[in-house]
Design a protein around this motif. Structure first.
Motif, PDB file in Angstrom:
ATOM      1  N   VAL A  30       0.854  -1.188   0.000  1.00 39.32           N
ATOM      2  CA  VAL A  30       0.000   0.000   0.000  1.00 39.32           C
ATOM      3  C   VAL A  30       0.887   1.233   0.000  1.00 39.32           C
ATOM      4  CG1 VAL A  30      -1.837   1.254   1.190  1.00 39.32           C
ATOM      5  CG2 VAL A  30      -1.766  -1.259   1.282  1.00 39.32           C
ATOM      6  N   ILE A  46      -7.371  -5.336   1.585  1.00 35.30           N
ATOM      7  CA  ILE A  46      -7.764  -4.185   0.761  1.00 35.30           C
ATOM      8  C   ILE A  46      -9.028  -3.529   1.300  1.00 35.30           C
ATOM      9  CG2 ILE A  46      -9.145  -5.536  -0.878  1.00 35.30           C
ATOM     10  CD1 ILE A  46      -6.826  -2.602  -1.804  1.00 35.30           C
ATOM     11  N   TYR A  49      -8.815  -0.373   3.258  1.00 38.94           N
ATOM     12  CA  TYR A  49      -8.426   0.865   2.577  1.00 38.94           C
ATOM     13  C   TYR A  49      -9.522   1.375   1.643  1.00 38.94           C
ATOM     14  CZ  TYR A  49      -3.973  -0.616   4.420  1.00 38.94           C
ATOM     15  OH  TYR A  49      -2.966  -1.011   5.276  1.00 38.94           O
ATOM     16  N   PHE A 367      -1.348  -0.950  -4.150  1.00 38.26           N
ATOM     17  CA  PHE A 367      -2.452   0.004  -4.113  1.00 38.26           C
ATOM     18  C   PHE A 367      -1.871   1.396  -3.991  1.00 38.26           C
ATOM     19  CE2 PHE A 367      -6.322   1.688  -1.557  1.00 38.26           C
ATOM     20  CZ  PHE A 367      -6.823   2.304  -2.716  1.00 38.26           C
ATOM     21  N   GLU A 369      -2.787   4.590  -3.198  1.00 36.37           N
ATOM     22  CA  GLU A 369      -3.966   5.144  -2.540  1.00 36.37           C
ATOM     23  C   GLU A 369      -4.136   6.622  -2.857  1.00 36.37           C
ATOM     24  OE1 GLU A 369      -5.993   4.666   1.843  1.00 36.37           O
ATOM     25  OE2 GLU A 369      -3.938   5.351   1.714  1.00 36.37           O
TER      26      GLU A 369
END
Length: 369
Positions: A30, A46, A49, A367, A369
């Motif tokens: 992440v 996941i 998040y 990911f 973000e």
């Protein structure tokens, strides 16, 4: 920018040759872009998040069992010896039963030649199930071929074709790959490579995301052979992408557009989903938003795209990205470098290598973000 700006050293043993035991058991790196920090988790995390109101955009294209093994049919019908072994990789349907196809060895096949196919192994123990006549030469060494068969083409393909695993997976396709080299939500036949970021999702994980208040929007982009082809120019601005077909139905467009108008986060699952919605983006000056009049929206419909996203590109639709780890000097690495920062992405990749993440199609996930 120079192609070498997107290079990095990758130990060969980190190239995943097989999928994880469970789809969502892959590791997840992440990247918190606002703070330039990372976390090391697993993909089933996941959900921690994802927020209520997020919109996940997923590519529902289904991979064809597009690799075929056959033998060239001797021009002399009295010949007792079988013809040379031949391998086909279907690239794109032109119309009807006419396809553009990569062939190997290419020097053996010219217009007028015929190839017969049976099951894996190509020795035709039960006779040919499918045949193809070479009609013409295509681009980049491909051939234009017309198939002949009894019944339905897709049934014949499912019967004798194998999954077109990428060249860096150094083993033949197996029965397991027919399931694991597909996303659980694949439904639209047409790709020759999987949209690999989606391989980590399970049906249970998607259901849990929806229960949390995450909206799912399914778009379609049929992944072409260009995903395997290297960038051959020094200046990346001189590279030309191969065109791929995509479609966005009215329902998916409305889900994405409503989220954009309401200022909610759009999270793309994979670079193919990203290229789809960014290709379909248009500025709607009439859209009413909480902050101001007008916003970017996606146009429903079908089209083809050769969009090339690299640093300097301003994203119009997506805010965040779930993706796999990509090849050095690849257009996919350039795309994620446009979303974050090239130098920071390469530092993240350095850490992934130190932590021995698994790379490429059957590898782990990240990911942004």
């Amino acid at each position: 920018m120079n192609i070498n700006d997107f290079d990095y050293p990758l130990p060969e043993h980190l190239i995943a040759q097989r999928p994880a035991d469970r789809r969502d058991a892959s590791r997840l790196l992440v990247v918190h872009r606002e703070t330039d920090t990372v976390e090391h988790r697993h993909f089933y995390d996941i959900l921690n998040y994802l927020q209520p109101g997020d919109c996940l955009v997923l590519n529902d294209s289904r991979v064809l069992p597009a690799r075929l093994y056959g033998r060239k049919v001797p021009q002399d019908p009295s010949a007792k010896e079988p013809g040379a072994k031949v391998e086909f990789l279907l690239i794109k349907r032109r119309e009807g039963d006419v396809w553009e196809t990569m062939v190997r060895p290419g020097r053996r096949l010219k217009p007028g030649d015929v190839v017969a196919f049976s099951g894996p192994g190509s020795d035709l123990p039960d006779g040919p199930v499918l045949s193809a006549e070479i009609l013409d030469y295509g681009e980049d060494g491909t051939r234009i071929v017309a198939f002949a068969y009894d019944g339905l083409f897709m049934e014949r393909l499912e019967q004798i074709g194998t999954m077109p695993l990428p060249p860096y997976i150094e083993r033949p396709g197996e029965d397991e790959d027919r399931e694991r080299y597909q996303t659980v939500y694949s439904r639209e036949d047409g790709s020759v490579a999987a949209p690999t970021a989606g391989l980590h999702f399970t049906g249970e994980l998607l259901a849990a995301a929806e229960k949390k208040g995450v909206e799912l929007a399914y778009v379609t982009l049929h992944v072409g052979i260009g995903t395997f082809r290297p960038v051959k120019v020094e200046r990346i601005e001189d590279h030309h992408m191969h065109f791929e077909e995509y479609s966005i139905n009215e329902e998916a467009a409305e889900i994405i557009n409503r989220a954009k108008r309401e200022g909610r986060r759009i999270i793309s699952v994979g670079t193919t989903s990203t290229r789809t919605v960014e290709s379909a983006a248009y500025w709607d000056a009439e859209a009413k938003t909480p902050a101001k009049a007008g916003c970017w929206q996606v146009r429903p419909g079908s089209d083809s795209t050769g969009i090339f996203i690299y640093p300097g590109y301003e994203f119009k639709i997506i805010d965040s990205l779930i993706t796999n780890f990509h090849l050095p000097k690849s257009t996919l690495l350039m795309l994620i470098s446009a979303l974050y920062d090239r130098e920071k992405i390469l530092k993240v990749y350095d850490e992934a290598i130190r932590e021995e993440y698994r790379f490429f199609s059957y590898g782990d996930a990240m990911f942004l973000e």
